[in-house]
Design an enzyme around this catalytic site. Structure first.
Site, PDB file in Angstrom:
ATOM      1  N   ASP A 137       0.725  -1.044  -0.324  1.00  0.00           N
ATOM      2  CA  ASP A 137       0.234  -0.594   0.221  1.00  0.00           C
ATOM      3  C   ASP A 137       0.222   1.575   0.050  1.00  0.00           C
ATOM      4  OD1 ASP A 137       1.180   0.024   2.483  1.00  0.00           O
ATOM      5  OD2 ASP A 137      -0.776  -0.737   2.764  1.00  0.00           O
ATOM      6  N   ASN A 160      -8.442  -2.948  14.095  1.00  0.00           N
ATOM      7  CA  ASN A 160      -9.587  -2.992  13.899  1.00  0.00           C
ATOM      8  C   ASN A 160      -9.425  -4.240  13.420  1.00  0.00           C
ATOM      9  OD1 ASN A 160      -9.150  -2.217  11.745  1.00  0.00           O
ATOM     10  ND2 ASN A 160     -10.098  -0.302  11.261  1.00  0.00           N
ATOM     11  N   HIS A 209      -7.634  -4.534   9.681  1.00  0.00           N
ATOM     12  CA  HIS A 209      -7.314  -4.327   8.949  1.00  0.00           C
ATOM     13  C   HIS A 209      -6.346  -5.038   8.492  1.00  0.00           C
ATOM     14  CE1 HIS A 209      -5.206  -0.656  10.049  1.00  0.00           C
ATOM     15  NE2 HIS A 209      -4.175  -1.389   9.688  1.00  0.00           N
ATOM     16  N   GLU A 213      -9.792  -1.878   5.283  1.00  0.00           N
ATOM     17  CA  GLU A 213     -10.745  -1.180   6.376  1.00  0.00           C
ATOM     18  C   GLU A 213     -11.835  -2.163   6.553  1.00  0.00           C
ATOM     19  OE1 GLU A 213      -9.131   0.015   8.398  1.00  0.00           O
ATOM     20  OE2 GLU A 213      -8.259   2.543   7.586  1.00  0.00           O
TER      21      GLU A 213
END
Length: 234
Positions: free
Chosen positions: A63, A129, A131, A136
């Site tokens: 990314d 979370n 990810h 996400e």
């Protein structure tokens, strides 16, 4: 999914180092690479080792922040050169161009790179979370490389790398979950008690887009390397 727990993140990082070494010993290949604090100890081991030579291998990064140039101190391109590429260059390293405002062109080009250079070993971290990459909660399991909007929790977690929260980019280019799952082998590292709940849900929770990493349950070759804090709920 194979899970190994170590007393420290350094011991877990050494186990990841052994996976990199094994692929190189087998003739090299294509490494999918991650950024952030989790792989730093691994990258230090790789750069310090005289036995590591990536000159016959290729790398593909997960990314990149959208809007940051390659030479920006907080870009992932800059991160990779500082922590790995300058010391241990690959034959070729493929990275997303954060300055390309043509999202359709950039993501299609990167997905083509992944198809033409199948990843042998994909390195991952995991967010609090759940990810992986910048996928996400809510990301489709068959998603491909695309632009993603970062959640407030991810922005807050990354604020420590910037002078203020306002400077943290709100979007990123990221491999999709479907892109990640194409890798032949996946090595995920997680350290610290803050990651424990996400790790538990990844391994034992239902397969749900609410926990993107739970998609890894569908992959046939996943190695999870944890320190005691990240494994504390297992």
């Amino acid at each position: 999914m194979e899970v190994k727990t170590f007393k420290t993140k350094e011991e877990a990082s050494n186990a990841a180092f052994q996976e990199f070494q094994a692929l190189l010993d087998a003739g090299g290949g294509v490494f999918g690479l991650a950024t952030g604090s989790t792989p730093l100890a691994l990258y230090e081991l790789l750069t310090r080792s005289d036995a590591i030579d990536f000159s016959n291998s290729e790398s593909i990064n997960l990314d990149e922040y959208r809007g940051l140039a390659a030479d920006h101190p907080q870009s992932y391109n800059y991160f990779m050169h500082q922590h790995l590429f300058n010391q241990k260059p690959f034959r070729h390293s493929y990275l997303l161009d954060g300055t390309n405002q043509d999202a359709e062109s950039e993501t299609a080009h990167f997905e083509q790179i992944i198809q033409e250079h199948p990843i042998d070993l994909q390195l991952l971290g995991i967010g609090e979370n759940g990810h992986i990459g910048f996928n996400e909660p809510g990301s489709a399991f068959d998603s491909q490389t695309r632009v993603v909007d970062l959640t407030p929790s991810t922005i807050a977690a990354n604020q420590r790398f910037f002078d203020s929260e306002e400077e943290v980019p709100r979007q990123a280019y990221s491999m999709g979950i479907g892109s990640i799952l194409k890798a032949k082998k996946i090595v995920l590292m997680a350290f610290g008690e803050k990651k424990a709940e996400a790790v538990y849900q990844m391994i034992y929770g239902p397969q749900t887009e609410k926990v993107p990493a739970s998609a890894l349950q569908t992959h046939e070759d996943v190695l999870v390397l944890l320190d005691e804090g990240a494994a504390s709920l297992l």
